[in-house]
Design a protein around this motif. Structure first.
Motif, short mmCIF file in Angstrom:
data_model
loop_
_atom_site.label_atom_id
_atom_site.label_comp_id
_atom_site.label_asym_id
_atom_site.label_seq_id
_atom_site.Cartn_x
_atom_site.Cartn_y
_atom_site.Cartn_z
N GLU A 147 9.81 56.11 75.72
CA GLU A 147 10.34 56.75 76.92
C GLU A 147 11.00 55.71 77.82
O GLU A 147 12.05 55.98 78.43
CB GLU A 147 9.23 57.48 77.68
CG GLU A 147 8.69 58.72 76.99
CD GLU A 147 7.73 58.45 75.82
OE1 GLU A 147 7.51 57.26 75.46
OE2 GLU A 147 7.20 59.41 75.26
N ALA A 148 10.40 54.52 77.90
CA ALA A 148 10.97 53.47 78.76
C ALA A 148 12.36 53.07 78.25
O ALA A 148 13.32 52.98 79.04
CB ALA A 148 10.05 52.25 78.77
N VAL A 149 12.48 52.88 76.93
CA VAL A 149 13.79 52.47 76.37
C VAL A 149 14.80 53.59 76.57
O VAL A 149 15.96 53.36 76.92
CB VAL A 149 13.64 52.08 74.88
CG1 VAL A 149 15.00 51.84 74.24
CG2 VAL A 149 12.77 50.84 74.76
N SER A 150 14.36 54.82 76.37
CA SER A 150 15.26 55.95 76.52
C SER A 150 15.75 56.07 77.98
O SER A 150 16.93 56.33 78.24
CB SER A 150 14.51 57.19 76.03
OG SER A 150 15.05 58.32 76.54
N THR A 151 14.85 55.85 78.95
CA THR A 151 15.26 55.89 80.37
C THR A 151 16.29 54.81 80.67
O THR A 151 17.29 55.04 81.36
CB THR A 151 14.03 55.69 81.28
OG1 THR A 151 13.10 56.73 81.00
CG2 THR A 151 14.39 55.71 82.75
N LEU A 152 16.07 53.62 80.13
CA LEU A 152 17.02 52.52 80.36
C LEU A 152 18.38 52.88 79.76
O LEU A 152 19.42 52.73 80.40
CB LEU A 152 16.49 51.22 79.74
CG LEU A 152 15.28 50.60 80.45
CD1 LEU A 152 14.59 49.56 79.58
CD2 LEU A 152 15.71 49.96 81.78
N LEU A 153 18.36 53.39 78.52
CA LEU A 153 19.64 53.70 77.84
C LEU A 153 20.39 54.82 78.55
O LEU A 153 21.61 54.81 78.64
CB LEU A 153 19.39 54.07 76.38
CG LEU A 153 19.06 52.89 75.46
CD1 LEU A 153 18.62 53.39 74.10
CD2 LEU A 153 20.27 51.96 75.33
N GLU A 154 19.63 55.79 79.05
CA GLU A 154 20.27 56.91 79.76
C GLU A 154 21.08 56.41 80.96
O GLU A 154 22.12 56.96 81.29
CB GLU A 154 19.19 57.86 80.26
CG GLU A 154 19.33 59.27 79.73
CD GLU A 154 18.04 60.02 79.91
OE1 GLU A 154 17.69 60.31 81.06
OE2 GLU A 154 17.38 60.27 78.88
N ALA A 155 20.56 55.36 81.61
CA ALA A 155 21.23 54.85 82.82
C ALA A 155 22.44 53.98 82.49
O ALA A 155 23.20 53.64 83.39
CB ALA A 155 20.22 54.03 83.64
N LEU A 156 22.58 53.60 81.22
CA LEU A 156 23.69 52.69 80.87
C LEU A 156 24.91 53.48 80.41
O LEU A 156 24.79 54.58 79.85
CB LEU A 156 23.24 51.72 79.77
CG LEU A 156 22.02 50.84 80.11
CD1 LEU A 156 21.74 49.85 78.99
CD2 LEU A 156 22.22 50.11 81.45
N ALA A 157 26.07 52.90 80.63
CA ALA A 157 27.33 53.58 80.32
C ALA A 157 27.50 53.73 78.80
O ALA A 157 26.98 52.92 78.03
CB ALA A 157 28.50 52.76 80.88
N PRO A 158 28.25 54.78 78.37
CA PRO A 158 28.61 54.86 76.95
C PRO A 158 29.30 53.56 76.53
O PRO A 158 29.98 52.93 77.33
CB PRO A 158 29.60 56.04 76.91
CG PRO A 158 29.27 56.85 78.12
CD PRO A 158 28.80 55.89 79.17
N GLY A 159 29.05 53.17 75.27
CA GLY A 159 29.61 51.89 74.82
C GLY A 159 28.65 50.72 75.06
O GLY A 159 28.94 49.59 74.70
N SER A 160 27.49 51.02 75.71
CA SER A 160 26.46 49.98 75.88
C SER A 160 25.75 49.73 74.54
O SER A 160 25.84 50.55 73.62
CB SER A 160 25.43 50.42 76.94
OG SER A 160 26.02 50.48 78.22
N TYR A 161 25.03 48.63 74.47
CA TYR A 161 24.33 48.27 73.24
C TYR A 161 22.85 48.02 73.51
O TYR A 161 22.47 47.61 74.62
CB TYR A 161 24.93 46.98 72.64
CG TYR A 161 26.25 47.21 71.94
CD1 TYR A 161 26.30 47.36 70.56
CD2 TYR A 161 27.44 47.30 72.65
CE1 TYR A 161 27.51 47.57 69.90
CE2 TYR A 161 28.65 47.52 72.02
CZ TYR A 161 28.67 47.65 70.64
OH TYR A 161 29.87 47.87 70.00
N LEU A 162 22.04 48.27 72.48
CA LEU A 162 20.61 47.95 72.51
C LEU A 162 20.31 46.99 71.36
O LEU A 162 20.65 47.29 70.21
CB LEU A 162 19.78 49.24 72.33
CG LEU A 162 18.28 49.03 72.08
CD1 LEU A 162 17.59 48.47 73.33
CD2 LEU A 162 17.61 50.36 71.67
#
Ligand code: SAM
Length: 269
Positions: A171-186
């Protein structure tokens, strides 16, 4: 002559132990004692740490060189070991912006000491806990450096296995990714027992005895952190196999490392 750096007696923590494996300069007796115990049951732990660092170098270089990413958010950043992430990114793109986040005050103190004066571009160090992603995302200091309307490379190297399921890492990773712009990387590297169940279990016991609660995960569990992302080739592999020009000639086995690593891209809408 300056007095030698002394830190009060205490138990160890992941960043200081990792620094011991990398032969860093800031461990004290608690770190050394726990590190020696881990080495007894996992003799390749230093190879593991060096292999993870080399993966971070290649992944950061790849992102800066081939994706146009100019913003990096490194959570669980650890005690800086040269070259650190900002040095790799800024060697390719001198204006690259980096925010380092860690929850260990000792790591933060050393990071501030070691990074002062060696950075040429914008680099910020902040306290934050990945299990509280909203606190990280809402921190004014993060927004002073990063523009979340633009893509960001989120780097979670050798940290998620310190977050047990009780603390909701998915859930933590998903929350972080949701806040990042499309084209972001993990980018993730994560401990696993898939290759050496006995050795990994023995190492987990040493960590627990030192007050930590690590949770190695299977490949199938680690894949879930990349739900909804496009994996960069070669996908999820052991760190020394990820885009390594030396291919299979490293002499390192998957069991020596006991980690998976991967990089994924948040699709454009
Ligand atoms: C094994 S070190 C890895 C350091 C660095 N990423 C690297 O690859 O060299 C793990 C780091 O994660 C940090 N860490 C552990 N739990 C954390 C949490 N809940 N939030 C933020 N950082 C955490 C530790 O303090 C430590 O510095």
């Amino acid at each position: 002559m300056p007095a030698p750096r002394r830190t009060p007696a205490r138990t160890t923590q992941p960043g200081r132990l990792y620094n011991y494996y990398l032969s860093g300069s800031v461990q004290d007796d608690a770190d050394r004692i726990a590190g020696e115990e881990v080495e007894k049951v996992t003799p390749t732990v230093r190879t593991m740490a060096r292999t993870n660092r080399a993966f971070m170098h290649r992944a950061t270089h790849y992102l800066a060189e081939h994706t146009g990413i100019r913003q990096f958010l490194d959570i669980g950043s650890g005690i800086p070991t040269e070259p650190n992430l900002h040095q790799i990114a800024q060697a390719v793109a001198p204006t690259a912006k980096i925010v380092y986040v860690d929850n260990d005050p000792v790591v933060l103190t050393h990071s501030r000491d070691l990074l002062t004066g060696i950075s040429h571009g914008p680099v910020t160090i902040m306290e934050g806990d990945i299990t509280q992603p909203d606190t990280i995302l809402n921190a004014p200091v993060l927004h002073e450096t990063l523009d979340l309307e633009e893509p960001v490379a989120l780097s979670l190297i050798s940290v998620l296995h310190f977050i047990s399921d009780r603390h909701y890492p998915l859930e933590a990773v998903s929350t972080l990714l949701e806040a990042l712009a499309p084209g972001s990387y993990l980018t993730i590297s994560h401990s696993t027992a898939d290759f050496d169940p006995q050795g990994t279990s023995a190492a987990v016991k040493v960590y627990r005895a030192s007050g930590m609660d690590p949770q190695p995960r299977t490949r199938a569990e680690i894949v879930r952190f990349f739900d909804g992302l496009e994996l960069v080739a070669p996908g999820i592999v052991t760190p020394h196999r990820w885009r390594n020009p030396r291919g299979d000639t490293t002499g390192i086995t998957d069991a020596d490392v006991g980690f998976y690593a991967a990089c994924g891209r948040k699709p454009m809408r």
